[in-house]
Design an enzyme around this catalytic site. Structure first.
Site, PDB file in Angstrom:
ATOM      1  N   HIS A  35       0.868  -1.206   0.000  1.00 39.23           N
ATOM      2  CA  HIS A  35       0.000   0.000   0.000  1.00 39.23           C
ATOM      3  C   HIS A  35       0.893   1.241   0.000  1.00 39.23           C
ATOM      4  CE1 HIS A  35      -3.779   2.209   1.399  1.00 39.23           C
ATOM      5  NE2 HIS A  35      -2.850   3.134   1.250  1.00 39.23           N
ATOM      6  N   HIS A  93       1.589   5.407  -1.727  1.00 35.58           N
ATOM      7  CA  HIS A  93       1.253   6.591  -2.536  1.00 35.58           C
ATOM      8  C   HIS A  93       2.545   7.133  -3.128  1.00 35.58           C
ATOM      9  CE1 HIS A  93      -2.850   6.864  -0.825  1.00 35.58           C
ATOM     10  NE2 HIS A  93      -2.257   6.309   0.218  1.00 35.58           N
ATOM     11  N   LYS A 141      -9.542   0.297  -5.485  1.00 31.50           N
ATOM     12  CA  LYS A 141      -9.518   0.930  -4.170  1.00 31.50           C
ATOM     13  C   LYS A 141     -10.844   1.599  -3.860  1.00 31.50           C
ATOM     14  CE  LYS A 141      -7.880   2.572  -0.357  1.00 31.50           C
ATOM     15  NZ  LYS A 141      -6.667   3.239   0.029  1.00 31.50           N
ATOM     16  N   HIS A 199     -10.330   1.572   2.208  1.00 25.49           N
ATOM     17  CA  HIS A 199     -10.086   2.549   3.271  1.00 25.49           C
ATOM     18  C   HIS A 199     -11.283   2.428   4.201  1.00 25.49           C
ATOM     19  CE1 HIS A 199      -8.425   6.390   4.956  1.00 25.49           C
ATOM     20  NE2 HIS A 199      -9.610   6.308   5.529  1.00 25.49           N
ATOM     21  N   HIS A 234      -4.373  -0.402   5.950  1.00 23.32           N
ATOM     22  CA  HIS A 234      -3.838   0.370   7.079  1.00 23.32           C
ATOM     23  C   HIS A 234      -4.726   0.295   8.316  1.00 23.32           C
ATOM     24  CE1 HIS A 234      -6.614   3.200   5.277  1.00 23.32           C
ATOM     25  NE2 HIS A 234      -5.789   3.575   4.327  1.00 23.32           N
ATOM     26  N   ASP A 256       1.592   2.734   3.459  1.00 24.29           N
ATOM     27  CA  ASP A 256       0.751   3.931   3.293  1.00 24.29           C
ATOM     28  C   ASP A 256       1.608   5.188   3.306  1.00 24.29           C
ATOM     29  OD1 ASP A 256      -1.586   5.294   2.770  1.00 24.29           O
ATOM     30  OD2 ASP A 256      -2.200   5.422   4.867  1.00 24.29           O
TER      31      ASP A 256
HETATM   32  O1  DOR Z   1      -2.873   9.538   5.872  1.00 21.74           O
HETATM   33  C1  DOR Z   1      -3.291   9.274   4.747  1.00 21.74           C
HETATM   34  N1  DOR Z   1      -2.778   9.845   3.635  1.00 21.74           N
HETATM   35  N2  DOR Z   1      -4.301   8.403   4.635  1.00 21.74           N
HETATM   36  C2  DOR Z   1      -4.893   8.191   3.464  1.00 21.74           C
HETATM   37  O2  DOR Z   1      -5.825   7.427   3.446  1.00 21.74           O
HETATM   38  C3  DOR Z   1      -4.480   8.905   2.234  1.00 21.74           C
HETATM   39  C4  DOR Z   1      -3.103   9.378   2.338  1.00 21.74           C
HETATM   40  C5  DOR Z   1      -2.751  10.399   1.263  1.00 21.74           C
HETATM   41  O3  DOR Z   1      -3.003  10.123   0.082  1.00 21.74           O
HETATM   42  O4  DOR Z   1      -2.211  11.447   1.595  1.00 21.74           O
HETATM   43 ZN    ZN Z   2      -3.223   5.155   1.614  1.00 22.56          ZN
END
Ligand code: DOR
Ligand code: ZN
Length: 341
Positions: free
Chosen positions: A12, A14, A98, A135, A173, A245
């Site tokens: 997971h 970004h 997602k 989520h 998460h 995450d």
């Molecule tokens: O803390 C987070 N940041 N939780 C999320 O679900 C998204 C992520 C983000 O994309 O910044």
């Molecule tokens: Zn995330």
């Protein structure tokens, strides 16, 4: 002392887009061979073609001499129909869809307000075996932010699992003992656990001053929940696996009147997980959590390459530049007990 491990994956992540990729991609590829890449870009990734184009941009940012295999996902909107699921399931590059409850977190406004609207899509996912990555928080403003994950289990996930018991689900998460118990009670499910939810509890964020760089969603909970997550991650159960995450935001956007949620953890995540497992006397379980369980859940081959972690300190830099934006690293400016050989 050293630890050799099958090269791990991050289930997971970004990576963001554009100039950020020049930093985020090497920061992950340094430790991880593959990552499930989140689709919450602006605009969100909603077609197989867009996912493949995003994958190509990520691959273009992999430095010479490093290998990295991005596993792409689609963003579930009310318009994402069963035809796209069939196309995604037959693509070698798309590995999940997602679900963001609308308004739950960063770039979730295109998400789903009611699962009833996407039932045909979820049925197609059940038929094709394409995993739903969730989520897990309700967005009802009357529900306290610390309770949103537990209420989601009762109101949304429980009924969904009853309706579609063979839908392949990853609860992402997880932050509560309630979720640990829920996952254990549903043996077909998987769950990712971040390193920040293993290290911190809500006092670390809020007592003695507010620390916006620990603000993430789902929000840190009280310590009994952190303890349940540590127990689950280090237990050897194949249902729990590594998902950082890692979610960078510029310092200005974090240190603001309305700060963004997310911690940039990718660069030293593996070393930090090792510290947590060592503190539990469970270093022997790190490889299952980091390198085996996720691949097995997704039906992918385990990695074959080996990496070595040395029991020598590394200094985590305070910040990283993503383009011209400075981002703080989790535990930046301090040391972690392990380093990657
Ligand atoms: O803390 C987070 N940041 N939780 C999320 O679900 C998204 C992520 C983000 O994309 O910044
Ligand atoms: Zn995330």
């Amino acid at each position: 002392m050293q630890l050799t491990l099958t090269r791990p994956d991050d289930w997971h992540l970004h990576l963001r887009d554009g100039v950020a990729l020049a930093t985020t991609v090497p920061d992950t590829a340094r430790s991880f061979h593959r990552a499930i890449v989140m689709p919450n870009l602006r605009p969100p990734v909603v077609t197989v073609d867009a996912a493949i184009a995003y994958r190509d941009r990520i691959l273009a940012a992999v430095p010479n001499g490093m290998t990295f295999d991005p596993l792409m996902t689609l963003y579930l909107t009310p318009d994402l129909g069963p035809e796209i699921i069939k196309e995604a399931a037959s693509s070698e590059h798309v590995h999940g869809v997602k679900l963001y409850p609308q308004g739950a977190t960063t770039n979730s406004d295109a998400g789903v307000a009611s699962l009833d609207r996407v039932m045909p899509t979820l049925e197609a996912m059940t038929d094709t075996g394409l995993p739903l990555l969730i989520h897990g928080e309700v967005t009802d403003r009357s529900i306290d932010i610390f309770d949103r994950e537990a209420v989601f289990l009762d109101r949304t996930l429980g009924p969904l699992m009853q309706r579609l018991p063979s839908l392949k689900v990853v609860l992402e998460h997880i932050t509560t003992k309630d979720s640990v118990d829920f996952v254990k009670a549903n043996p077909g499910m998987g769950a990712t656990i971040t390193v920040h939810h293993l290290i911190y509890e809500r006092n670390d964020m809020l007592a003695g001053g507010i620390r916006p760089h620990l603000y993430c969603l789902p929000i840190l909970k009280r310590s009994l929940h952190r303890d349940a997550l540590i127990e689950a991650a280090t237990s050897g159960s194949p249902q729990f696996f590594l998902g950082t995450d890692s979610a960078p935001h510029a310092i200005d956007d974090k240190e603001s009147d309305c700060g963004c949620a997310g911690c940039y953890t990718a660069p030293f995540a593996l070393e930090l997980y090792a510290e947590v497992f060592e503190a539990q006397g469970k270093l022997d379980q790190l490889e299952a959590f980091a390198s085996f369980n996720g691949a097995d859940f997704y039906g992918l081959a385990r990695n074959t390459e080996i990496i070595t972690l040395l029991r020598t300190e590394s200094l985590i830099p305070l910040t990283r530049l993503l383009g011209d934006k400075e981002v703080k690293l989790l535990r930046g400016g301090s040391t972690v007990a392990w380093s990657l050989a």
